[in-house]
Scaffold this active site. Sequence first.
Site, mmCIF file in Angstrom:
data_model
loop_
_atom_site.group_PDB
_atom_site.id
_atom_site.type_symbol
_atom_site.label_atom_id
_atom_site.label_comp_id
_atom_site.label_asym_id
_atom_site.label_seq_id
_atom_site.Cartn_x
_atom_site.Cartn_y
_atom_site.Cartn_z
ATOM 1 N N HIS A 174 4.011 1.562 2.226
ATOM 2 C CA HIS A 174 5.204 0.860 1.739
ATOM 3 C C HIS A 174 5.879 1.661 0.622
ATOM 4 C CE1 HIS A 174 2.640 -2.644 3.164
ATOM 5 N NE2 HIS A 174 3.683 -2.669 3.955
ATOM 6 N N CYS A 219 -4.750 -2.839 22.106
ATOM 7 C CA CYS A 219 -3.502 -2.438 21.437
ATOM 8 C C CYS A 219 -3.599 -0.964 21.058
ATOM 9 C CB CYS A 219 -3.305 -3.285 20.178
ATOM 10 S SG CYS A 219 -2.003 -2.628 19.107
ATOM 11 N N CYS A 248 0.560 -6.781 15.753
ATOM 12 C CA CYS A 248 1.897 -6.151 15.844
ATOM 13 C C CYS A 248 2.972 -7.212 16.023
ATOM 14 C CB CYS A 248 2.041 -5.281 17.087
ATOM 15 S SG CYS A 248 1.035 -3.829 17.193
ATOM 16 N N HIS A 261 -3.587 -1.067 16.935
ATOM 17 C CA HIS A 261 -4.699 -1.708 16.230
ATOM 18 C C HIS A 261 -6.029 -1.593 16.957
ATOM 19 C CE1 HIS A 261 -1.070 -3.686 14.523
ATOM 20 N NE2 HIS A 261 -1.737 -3.433 13.419
ATOM 21 N N LYS A 306 -6.988 8.333 9.513
ATOM 22 C CA LYS A 306 -6.175 7.184 9.155
ATOM 23 C C LYS A 306 -6.744 6.552 7.873
ATOM 24 C CE LYS A 306 -4.396 2.993 11.135
ATOM 25 N NZ LYS A 306 -4.467 1.912 12.036
ATOM 26 N N LYS A 328 -9.841 1.008 4.441
ATOM 27 C CA LYS A 328 -10.749 0.533 3.381
ATOM 28 C C LYS A 328 -12.165 0.979 3.669
ATOM 29 C CE LYS A 328 -8.505 -3.194 1.021
ATOM 30 N NZ LYS A 328 -7.592 -4.003 1.834
ATOM 31 N N CYS A 353 -0.019 -8.524 21.210
ATOM 32 C CA CYS A 353 -0.872 -8.171 20.063
ATOM 33 C C CYS A 353 -0.445 -9.005 18.862
ATOM 34 C CB CYS A 353 -0.763 -6.685 19.713
ATOM 35 S SG CYS A 353 -1.639 -6.308 18.166
ATOM 36 N N HIS A 382 0.836 -1.202 0.000
ATOM 37 C CA HIS A 382 0.000 0.000 0.000
ATOM 38 C C HIS A 382 0.870 1.251 0.000
ATOM 39 C CE1 HIS A 382 0.966 0.381 4.218
ATOM 40 N NE2 HIS A 382 0.389 -0.774 4.518
HETATM 41 N N1 MSP Z 1 7.448 -6.189 9.067
HETATM 42 C C1 MSP Z 1 7.481 -5.049 9.915
HETATM 43 C C2 MSP Z 1 8.809 -4.331 9.819
HETATM 44 C C3 MSP Z 1 10.011 -5.201 10.135
HETATM 45 S S1 MSP Z 1 11.511 -4.327 9.914
HETATM 46 C C4 MSP Z 1 12.675 -5.312 10.559
HETATM 47 C C5 MSP Z 1 6.367 -4.073 9.501
HETATM 48 N N2 MSP Z 1 5.859 -4.242 8.276
HETATM 49 S S2 MSP Z 1 4.636 -3.404 7.675
HETATM 50 O O1 MSP Z 1 4.423 -3.960 6.352
HETATM 51 O O2 MSP Z 1 3.528 -3.443 8.562
HETATM 52 O O3 MSP Z 1 5.079 -1.906 7.569
HETATM 53 C C6 MSP Z 1 6.134 -1.517 6.726
HETATM 54 C C7 MSP Z 1 6.431 -0.024 6.873
HETATM 55 O O4 MSP Z 1 5.340 0.743 6.359
HETATM 56 C C8 MSP Z 1 6.631 0.424 8.326
HETATM 57 O O5 MSP Z 1 7.777 1.267 8.440
HETATM 58 C C9 MSP Z 1 5.370 1.209 8.609
HETATM 59 O O6 MSP Z 1 5.562 2.229 9.561
HETATM 60 C C10 MSP Z 1 5.086 1.801 7.243
HETATM 61 N N3 MSP Z 1 3.704 2.266 7.105
HETATM 62 C C11 MSP Z 1 2.555 1.545 7.211
HETATM 63 N N4 MSP Z 1 1.480 2.381 7.014
HETATM 64 C C12 MSP Z 1 1.925 3.645 6.778
HETATM 65 C C13 MSP Z 1 1.318 4.861 6.409
HETATM 66 N N5 MSP Z 1 0.008 5.034 6.328
HETATM 67 N N6 MSP Z 1 2.131 5.915 6.111
HETATM 68 C C14 MSP Z 1 3.496 5.788 6.100
HETATM 69 N N7 MSP Z 1 4.090 4.654 6.427
HETATM 70 C C15 MSP Z 1 3.355 3.616 6.964
HETATM 71 O O7 MSP Z 1 6.021 -3.215 10.289
#
Ligand code: MSP
Length: 503
Positions: free
Chosen positions: A20, A143, A128, A146, A296, A299, A125, A17
Amino acid sequence: MSFYITTSISYVNGQPHLGHAYEAIATDVLARHHRQRSDDTFFLTGTDEHGEPVADAAKANGYEPREWADLNAEKFKALLPELGVEPDFFIRTSDPQHEQKVQDVLQRVYDNGYVYKGTYTGWYCPRCADFKVENEILEGNRCPIHEIELTKENEENYFFKLSAFQSQLEALFAENQGFVGPPRARNEAEAFLAGGLQDVSLTRAKLTWGVQVPWDHSHVFYVWFDALLNYYTALSYARANADLTERYWPASVHMIGKDILKFHTIYWPALLLAAGLEPPKGVFVHGFLQGADGRKMSKSLGNGLDPLDVTERFGADALRFFLLREVQFGSDGPVGMDAVANRYSAELANDYGNLASRTLAMIARYRDSDVSSRATDPELAAEFTGLPATVSAALDAVDLTGGLDQIWQRVRRLNRYVEEQRPWELARDEAAAARLDTVLASLHEGVRSLSVLLYPFIPAATAKVLAALGTPDTDYSAAAFGTHAAATARVEKIPPLFPKEPD
Ligand code: MSP
């Protein structure tokens, strides 16, 4: 100088998304900038495939965890070229070489005396994959991230003696003022540390989808330790015939979101110290992108922005530019498609795209595509003095928005220069021929130097402009106004860089 930068690794329990994409883009901008500066750069990204979040999602969808991970890792990998993101390696924590190295490092932590067997009783959680301490829990045992009800866990685990690193971490924060940025994130990490460190679970006996614990095969490592180690393990096998660890460790910057700060600023340096390894030099915590309504993204609210919707409509450069310009990097902020469309037409198409096209078209028309005169306007040149150093200082402080704004002020300055000098009037006056040479050379040089500076942010468009200007070099040593010393450059006209959308 070596520069090693990483994104966090994405959970493969869902689809890629905007969060990422945001992190990958910001990291790619810094990696490209350091490559321009001829730093020995390595950029790592990848997927986090073990543990409960993935095992639960696989089960819910009727897959084995490995099949599910294979399927989804591909989607994360495929997103990157759509964003213009070019990492040096993509790690998957299910890679056998990663698993082997995780076992080696954690065995060392065990041998060094930082592991003991105990019983964990407390809140957990599953989303998380985080064991929460009392002051992290919302009312009703929920949490804080979440907002779901936490589960009460009671299991026999091996523990990592995090508490043994209290004073070493305090010293690390004191000695390395740049360890965590921005300041708000540093304060949060220091507050957590000041609260006193408690030991944490290192293994889990209830799960099977993970890396097996070498000293007790009935356990797998708690996913966070397996995941954090990716930053270290990847260097040992990213290249078939070379171990890059010596060359790049410790990492220069781990780019992460604010929800995973505790793991990266507390657990991670402590784990490395326990293994006798150096902690990273820096962790930078970016903000969260919100829906256009400031809530936030979700969906159910329908306020999300899909990165691929943006790239399909406006291209990867536009998404990159928009995200780093719209929201101060390091803070939270709202984003939406209308705002993308506005910046696309007002800034990319008008400010930069038109400036480049006009400059090329005027040189073609008035000077038959030849800018042999390199005499530039000293007054204009003065307004560019020091710009590359200002931009690189901003990027060294991970102020991506500030660096971009410095460049954009000069893009606007050049547009005003065109309006002030009115080259089309000079072209009608033979006595003004020398002046026109100077104005065109100044525009050529201005657009060239700004394009070099903009290259990390909008690599595709700037590469086209630089090629059309006859000066394809993107090296930072060529970023200053006035560095282009070649006696001649032949330019080519280009179609609009950021075309108007069809009505
Ligand atoms: N798998 C763990 C990270 C392990 S690192 C050793 C994780 N994955 S995640 O897929 O949930 O998140 C990946 C990254 O995307 C995280 O840095 C998270 O903060 C970031 N984001 C998720 N939603 C976001 C937004 N809405 N805006 C910006 N970044 C956000 O956590």
